[in-house]
Design a protein around this motif. Structure first.
Motif, short mmCIF file in Angstrom:
data_model
loop_
_atom_site.label_atom_id
_atom_site.label_comp_id
_atom_site.label_asym_id
_atom_site.label_seq_id
_atom_site.Cartn_x
_atom_site.Cartn_y
_atom_site.Cartn_z
N SER A 71 -2.87 4.40 6.08
CA SER A 71 -2.79 3.24 5.19
C SER A 71 -3.17 1.96 5.93
O SER A 71 -3.90 1.11 5.40
CB SER A 71 -1.38 3.11 4.62
OG SER A 71 -1.28 1.98 3.79
N SER A 97 0.80 -1.23 0.00
CA SER A 97 0.00 0.00 0.00
C SER A 97 0.83 1.27 0.00
O SER A 97 0.27 2.37 0.13
CB SER A 97 -0.91 0.00 1.23
OG SER A 97 -0.14 0.02 2.43
N ALA A 148 -9.68 0.49 -2.26
CA ALA A 148 -8.83 -0.49 -1.58
C ALA A 148 -9.53 -1.85 -1.54
O ALA A 148 -8.90 -2.89 -1.76
CB ALA A 148 -8.51 -0.03 -0.16
N PHE A 190 -2.37 4.06 -0.84
CA PHE A 190 -3.49 4.14 0.10
C PHE A 190 -3.57 5.53 0.73
O PHE A 190 -2.59 6.05 1.23
CB PHE A 190 -3.37 3.06 1.17
CG PHE A 190 -3.88 1.71 0.74
CD1 PHE A 190 -3.76 1.30 -0.57
CD2 PHE A 190 -4.48 0.85 1.64
CE1 PHE A 190 -4.23 0.07 -0.99
CE2 PHE A 190 -4.95 -0.39 1.24
CZ PHE A 190 -4.83 -0.79 -0.08
#
Length: 322
Positions: free
Chosen positions: A61, A22, A35, A26
């Motif tokens: 994240s 990520s 996501a 993210f």
């Protein structure tokens, strides 16, 4: 082609040869809904390892990944998840750029809250800390495992000497040993994985979860004509990355690699990912994506693996002057 799984060095667990991380995406490019889509697509392709870090988007994240996993309803035995620690989320002499015991144990516990998980499968020391005695760091990571907060621990971007020193300390005291390193590895960044760590694979059974297999996107070819809008290189605060991605010498190499990819009937990204996975000392290649379409494209790198014959690999070495 079906996903392949490899032992994480000498550890008992197996990780998918392609995994999902990520970093950068993210929060910066990916919200919870996207996501969910990307994680679902990766898992449907056979991915079982999902990489994260405390420092990614200041902890957001981890929160986004944890929420996505909950909404997807995954069973805990179905996936492996990791996080990494060093930079910290709070300013202060004991909470940033450190691997002291207080910071590590508090940080890992806080990660569990953000993920909303009872434990993490892997926890890493995200960078070495020369100011904290290595015995203190190793003991703290071992204690996190003893407390049930993590199952395995490792390092990221540590030198071979630092990894061996940590392993020796753990071995001497009967503590949990580091089993994995997360180094950068790609066609432009090879020496550490191929040379520096060479003896550690057999000597201590080191596994590797390599990051930046596409050299932050350089090896996708998307930066051959500058930085496109909406790309990672165009993100606010990533000006340093844009300079690297538009390096003329490296992009000249990318153009030659594109000829190889065209002959193999694959994308540049798929070629670069497959090349990393071809190394038997790479346990898993961490891929990233901001759209579900990128996940599907990355997973097709598995189809390129059998095409990387010795002749093709020699040609790639010649192009990259390795």
């Amino acid at each position: 082609m079906q996903m392949q799984y490899r032992r994480l060095g000498h550890a008992g667990i197996k990780v998918s040869v392609l995994s999902f991380g990520s970093w950068v995406t993210f929060k910066n490019q990916v919200d919870v809904q996207r996501a969910i889509e990307c994680l679902d697509a990766a898992k449907q392709a056979g991915v079982n390892f999902f990489d994260n870090a405390e420092a990614y988007a200041g902890g957001e994240s981890e929160r986004i990944m944890g929420q996505a996993i909950r909404e997807l309803g995954w069973k805990r035995h179905e996936f492996l998840v990791s996080s990494k620690y060093f930079w910290g989320l709070h300013d202060g002499p004991n909470t940033s750029n450190t691997l002291n015991r207080k910071y590590l144990l508090e940080a890992i516990e806080d990660s569990l809250d953000r993920f909303d998980l009872d434990y993490l499968d892997l926890v890493y020391c995200h960078r070495p800390d020369p100011e904290t005695p290595i015995e203190e760091t190793v003991r703290a990571m071992s204690d996190a495992i003893e407390r049930g907060w993590a199952l395995y621990w490792g390092t990221s971007e540590w030198s071979a000497d630092e990894i061996r020193a940590a392993w020796d300390v753990a071995d001497r005291h009967g503590w949990h040993k580091p089993v994995v390193e997360q180094p950068q590895y790609n066609l432009f960044h090879r020496r550490r994985v191929e040379k520096e760590y060479a003896r550690l694979y057999d000597d201590i059974g080191l596994g590797t979860t390599i990051w930046s297999p596409l050299a932050s996107g350089l090896l996708t070819g998307k930066y051959l004509d500058g930085v496109p809008e909406g790309s990672r290189g165009a993100l606010e605060g990533f000006g340093w990355l844009a300079e690297q991605l538009t390096n003329e010498q490296q992009n000249a190499i990318v153009r030659q690699l594109k000829e190889v990819a065209d002959e193999l009937e694959c994308s540049l990204a798929q070629l670069a990912l497959a090349w990393c996975a071809k190394n038997p000392h790479v346990s898993t290649v961490i891929t990233g994506a901001s759209r579900v379409e990128q996940v599907h494209e990355n997973m097709r790198a598995l189809e390129v693996l059998p095409k990387l014959t010795d002749d093709v690999l020699d040609r790639i070495d010649e192009i990259t002057q390795a």
